[in-house]
Design an enzyme around this catalytic site. Structure first.
Site, PDB file in Angstrom:
ATOM      1  N   ASP A  33       0.851  -1.191   0.000  1.00 34.37           N
ATOM      2  CA  ASP A  33       0.000   0.000   0.000  1.00 34.37           C
ATOM      3  C   ASP A  33       0.886   1.240   0.000  1.00 34.37           C
ATOM      4  O   ASP A  33       1.903   1.301   0.695  1.00 34.37           O
ATOM      5  CB  ASP A  33      -0.917  -0.008   1.237  1.00 34.37           C
ATOM      6  CG  ASP A  33      -2.058   0.981   1.102  1.00 34.37           C
ATOM      7  OD1 ASP A  33      -3.204   0.544   0.928  1.00 34.37           O
ATOM      8  OD2 ASP A  33      -1.795   2.207   1.178  1.00 34.37           O
ATOM      9  N   ILE A  34       0.492   2.242  -0.741  1.00 30.23           N
ATOM     10  CA  ILE A  34       1.298   3.465  -0.874  1.00 30.23           C
ATOM     11  C   ILE A  34       1.289   4.279   0.425  1.00 30.23           C
ATOM     12  O   ILE A  34       2.198   5.097   0.657  1.00 30.23           O
ATOM     13  CB  ILE A  34       0.768   4.307  -2.067  1.00 30.23           C
ATOM     14  CG1 ILE A  34       1.843   5.203  -2.621  1.00 30.23           C
ATOM     15  CG2 ILE A  34      -0.481   5.082  -1.701  1.00 30.23           C
ATOM     16  CD1 ILE A  34       1.493   5.834  -3.966  1.00 30.23           C
ATOM     17  N   ASN A  91     -12.959  -3.319   2.027  1.00 24.82           N
ATOM     18  CA  ASN A  91     -14.007  -2.309   2.084  1.00 24.82           C
ATOM     19  C   ASN A  91     -14.910  -2.472   0.861  1.00 24.82           C
ATOM     20  O   ASN A  91     -14.426  -2.704  -0.252  1.00 24.82           O
ATOM     21  CB  ASN A  91     -13.394  -0.906   2.108  1.00 24.82           C
ATOM     22  CG  ASN A  91     -12.754  -0.595   3.443  1.00 24.82           C
ATOM     23  OD1 ASN A  91     -13.336  -0.871   4.490  1.00 24.82           O
ATOM     24  ND2 ASN A  91     -11.549  -0.045   3.417  1.00 24.82           N
ATOM     25  N   VAL A 100     -11.008   2.921  -3.780  1.00 29.44           N
ATOM     26  CA  VAL A 100     -10.626   2.472  -5.126  1.00 29.44           C
ATOM     27  C   VAL A 100     -11.620   1.392  -5.575  1.00 29.44           C
ATOM     28  O   VAL A 100     -11.744   0.349  -4.924  1.00 29.44           O
ATOM     29  CB  VAL A 100      -9.190   1.906  -5.139  1.00 29.44           C
ATOM     30  CG1 VAL A 100      -8.813   1.443  -6.545  1.00 29.44           C
ATOM     31  CG2 VAL A 100      -8.198   2.942  -4.622  1.00 29.44           C
ATOM     32  N   HIS A 104      -9.984  -5.064  -3.613  1.00 29.33           N
ATOM     33  CA  HIS A 104      -8.661  -5.259  -3.027  1.00 29.33           C
ATOM     34  C   HIS A 104      -8.837  -5.760  -1.608  1.00 29.33           C
ATOM     35  O   HIS A 104      -9.689  -5.280  -0.864  1.00 29.33           O
ATOM     36  CB  HIS A 104      -7.817  -3.978  -3.048  1.00 29.33           C
ATOM     37  CG  HIS A 104      -8.540  -2.752  -2.596  1.00 29.33           C
ATOM     38  ND1 HIS A 104      -9.491  -2.126  -3.372  1.00 29.33           N
ATOM     39  CD2 HIS A 104      -8.455  -2.029  -1.452  1.00 29.33           C
ATOM     40  CE1 HIS A 104      -9.954  -1.073  -2.722  1.00 29.33           C
ATOM     41  NE2 HIS A 104      -9.347  -0.994  -1.548  1.00 29.33           N
ATOM     42  N   HIS A 106      -6.956  -5.914   1.862  1.00 27.00           N
ATOM     43  CA  HIS A 106      -5.836  -5.394   2.648  1.00 27.00           C
ATOM     44  C   HIS A 106      -5.305  -6.517   3.534  1.00 27.00           C
ATOM     45  O   HIS A 106      -6.087  -7.238   4.167  1.00 27.00           O
ATOM     46  CB  HIS A 106      -6.291  -4.268   3.578  1.00 27.00           C
ATOM     47  CG  HIS A 106      -6.836  -3.052   2.904  1.00 27.00           C
ATOM     48  ND1 HIS A 106      -6.103  -1.894   2.753  1.00 27.00           N
ATOM     49  CD2 HIS A 106      -8.053  -2.787   2.360  1.00 27.00           C
ATOM     50  CE1 HIS A 106      -6.851  -0.969   2.159  1.00 27.00           C
ATOM     51  NE2 HIS A 106      -8.033  -1.486   1.905  1.00 27.00           N
TER      52      HIS A 106
HETATM   53  P1  5GP Z   1      -9.810   1.421   0.296  1.00 28.16           P
HETATM   54  O1  5GP Z   1     -10.090   2.585   1.178  1.00 28.16           O
HETATM   55  O2  5GP Z   1     -10.407   1.582  -1.084  1.00 28.16           O
HETATM   56  O3  5GP Z   1     -10.147   0.103   0.934  1.00 28.16           O
HETATM   57  O4  5GP Z   1      -8.243   1.357   0.150  1.00 28.16           O
HETATM   58  C1  5GP Z   1      -7.539   1.921  -0.912  1.00 28.16           C
HETATM   59  C2  5GP Z   1      -6.079   1.790  -0.564  1.00 28.16           C
HETATM   60  O5  5GP Z   1      -5.349   2.002  -1.756  1.00 28.16           O
HETATM   61  C3  5GP Z   1      -5.592   2.818   0.463  1.00 28.16           C
HETATM   62  O6  5GP Z   1      -5.022   2.123   1.570  1.00 28.16           O
HETATM   63  C4  5GP Z   1      -4.557   3.626  -0.319  1.00 28.16           C
HETATM   64  O7  5GP Z   1      -3.444   4.004   0.474  1.00 28.16           O
HETATM   65  C5  5GP Z   1      -4.167   2.686  -1.442  1.00 28.16           C
HETATM   66  N1  5GP Z   1      -3.729   3.345  -2.664  1.00 28.16           N
HETATM   67  C6  5GP Z   1      -4.357   4.374  -3.313  1.00 28.16           C
HETATM   68  N2  5GP Z   1      -3.682   4.702  -4.419  1.00 28.16           N
HETATM   69  C7  5GP Z   1      -2.614   3.860  -4.486  1.00 28.16           C
HETATM   70  C8  5GP Z   1      -1.551   3.711  -5.427  1.00 28.16           C
HETATM   71  O8  5GP Z   1      -1.436   4.428  -6.430  1.00 28.16           O
HETATM   72  N3  5GP Z   1      -0.634   2.735  -5.176  1.00 28.16           N
HETATM   73  C9  5GP Z   1      -0.734   1.919  -4.070  1.00 28.16           C
HETATM   74  N4  5GP Z   1       0.226   1.003  -3.923  1.00 28.16           N
HETATM   75  N5  5GP Z   1      -1.723   2.042  -3.175  1.00 28.16           N
HETATM   76  C10 5GP Z   1      -2.656   2.998  -3.379  1.00 28.16           C
END
Ligand code: 5GP
Length: 120
Positions: A33-34, A91, A100, A104, A106
């Site tokens: 994760d970034i 999520n 996103v 995905h 986590h």
């Molecule tokens: P969500 O809130 O959708 O469950 O999690 C999205 C995750 O994607 C977040 O933890 C965020 O830090 C990660 N994320 C968003 N953009 C990028 C990216 O460009 N690269 C990576 N590696 N992670 C990302």
């Protein structure tokens, strides 16, 4: 919800933006994760176009579903958290805060992770 091919994980899968890859096979990709929320924070995604776990469970093939869960386990072992314990989280939709719109999972680990949810 229709799949949006402009989402950031679709771009990673197409190689349009980089990722710090942990694991890849025919049907899945895992990368750091970034913005990590724990010492270990990796995302495992299917390569197919699925918005969320709801979409995936309804529409993915048995092979895709098996591959995703096998990859999650493989990644936890690779990252060294299998013995100490770890958490998986997906999520789904608005109330979860899903950012996103490509499924995905986590994987969090590397320290005691505390309560499952923030208490309000
Ligand atoms: P969500 O809130 O959708 O469950 O999690 C999205 C995750 O994607 C977040 O933890 C965020 O830090 C990660 N994320 C968003 N953009 C990028 C990216 O460009 N690269 C990576 N590696 N992670 C990302």
């Amino acid at each position: 919800m229709a799949y949006d091919r402009s989402n950031v994980f679709a771009k990673i899968l197409r190689g349009e933006i980089p990722c710090n890859k942990v694991y890849e096979d025919e049907l899945t990709l895992a990368f750091h994760d970034i913005n990590p929320q724990a010492p270990v924070h990796v995302l495992v995604i299917p390569k197919g176009e699925y918005v969320s776990m709801d979409d995936f469970a309804a529409n993915a093939s048995e092979a895709e579903i098996a591959a995703l869960f096998r990859s999650v386990r493989t990644v936890a072992k690779m990252l060294g958290v299998a013995e100490s314990g770890w958490r998986m989280l997906a999520n789904i939709g608005e109330h979860s805060g899903q950012e996103v719109p490509h499924l995905h999972i986590h994987i969090f680990g590397g320290r005691p992770l505390g309560p499952m949810l923030v208490r309000h």
